[in-house]
Design a protein around this motif. Sequence first.
Motif, short mmCIF file in Angstrom:
data_model
loop_
_atom_site.label_atom_id
_atom_site.label_comp_id
_atom_site.label_asym_id
_atom_site.label_seq_id
_atom_site.Cartn_x
_atom_site.Cartn_y
_atom_site.Cartn_z
N SER A 1 2.48 4.62 1.05
CA SER A 1 1.28 4.04 0.46
C SER A 1 0.40 3.40 1.53
N ALA A 2 1.03 2.70 2.47
CA ALA A 2 0.27 2.04 3.54
C ALA A 2 -0.39 3.08 4.45
N VAL A 3 0.34 4.13 4.80
CA VAL A 3 -0.23 5.18 5.65
C VAL A 3 -1.39 5.87 4.94
N GLN A 4 -1.22 6.16 3.65
CA GLN A 4 -2.30 6.79 2.88
C GLN A 4 -3.54 5.89 2.87
N ALA A 5 -3.35 4.60 2.67
CA ALA A 5 -4.49 3.66 2.66
C ALA A 5 -5.16 3.61 4.03
N LEU A 6 -4.36 3.64 5.10
CA LEU A 6 -4.94 3.65 6.46
C LEU A 6 -5.76 4.92 6.69
N PHE A 7 -5.26 6.04 6.23
CA PHE A 7 -6.01 7.29 6.38
C PHE A 7 -7.28 7.28 5.56
N ASP A 8 -7.18 6.79 4.34
CA ASP A 8 -8.35 6.75 3.48
C ASP A 8 -9.46 5.87 4.03
N THR A 9 -9.08 4.80 4.72
CA THR A 9 -10.09 3.84 5.20
C THR A 9 -10.47 3.99 6.66
N ALA A 10 -9.58 4.52 7.49
CA ALA A 10 -9.90 4.52 8.92
C ALA A 10 -9.37 5.72 9.71
N LEU A 11 -8.08 5.92 9.71
CA LEU A 11 -7.47 6.87 10.64
C LEU A 11 -8.01 8.29 10.53
N ASN A 12 -8.32 8.72 9.34
CA ASN A 12 -8.79 10.08 9.13
C ASN A 12 -10.11 10.35 9.85
N ASN A 13 -10.92 9.33 9.99
CA ASN A 13 -12.26 9.50 10.56
C ASN A 13 -12.40 8.94 11.97
N CYS A 14 -11.32 8.49 12.55
CA CYS A 14 -11.36 7.91 13.89
C CYS A 14 -10.91 8.96 14.91
N THR A 15 -11.88 9.64 15.51
CA THR A 15 -11.54 10.75 16.40
C THR A 15 -10.69 10.32 17.59
N VAL A 16 -10.88 9.11 18.08
CA VAL A 16 -10.09 8.68 19.24
C VAL A 16 -8.61 8.55 18.86
N MET A 17 -8.31 8.17 17.63
CA MET A 17 -6.91 8.14 17.20
C MET A 17 -6.36 9.56 17.09
N TRP A 18 -7.20 10.48 16.63
CA TRP A 18 -6.77 11.89 16.57
C TRP A 18 -6.44 12.42 17.96
#
Length: 176
Positions: free
Chosen positions: A101-118
Amino acid sequence: ETGHDKVNIVPVSLGGTIANSLLEYYPEVYDDLNRVVYIIPALDGSAIVGDVYTGKLGLEDENFYKDLFPSLFDEGDSTGYLINILTRLLPKKVLSAVLDSAVQALFDTALNNCTVMWSLVPSSYYPAARERWLSDEAHAEIRRQTDLYYQAQLDSDENIMKLVERGIAVFDIVDY
């Protein structure tokens, strides 16, 4: 600015990933380099980031409890160790659901759109992570940008050899 013809660069950790892209997409910079000193570089990302992006963060890994949780808090702060103990007391099924749930929330709010994390997703993990999170049209631009990091990772060894062939000194410091 210094009056020198050439410069030294020192990519540290994530800087290794950034240097990959610099060498891949701006080859004219080769002429300006004297030395490249990589310090614990993430030239091919980080396995833990790859595990997060592919949904394979394992609860069985002792380092998950011993190192990851405590490292998320300030040194000397006992919160990380308290969380460590609490996570060991919770049933794995409950902890797994909370983490998912925490990982999904992180992706929904930030990680999915943060190219430097990718850029920290290792090349061997990237195709699966890309399919999981970036396959829809809404993420076409993020996918385009992350594909650039991925290609730079794939060409990293070749680009480092180009440095060496041009007489640029390359060092890789991977431990203290």
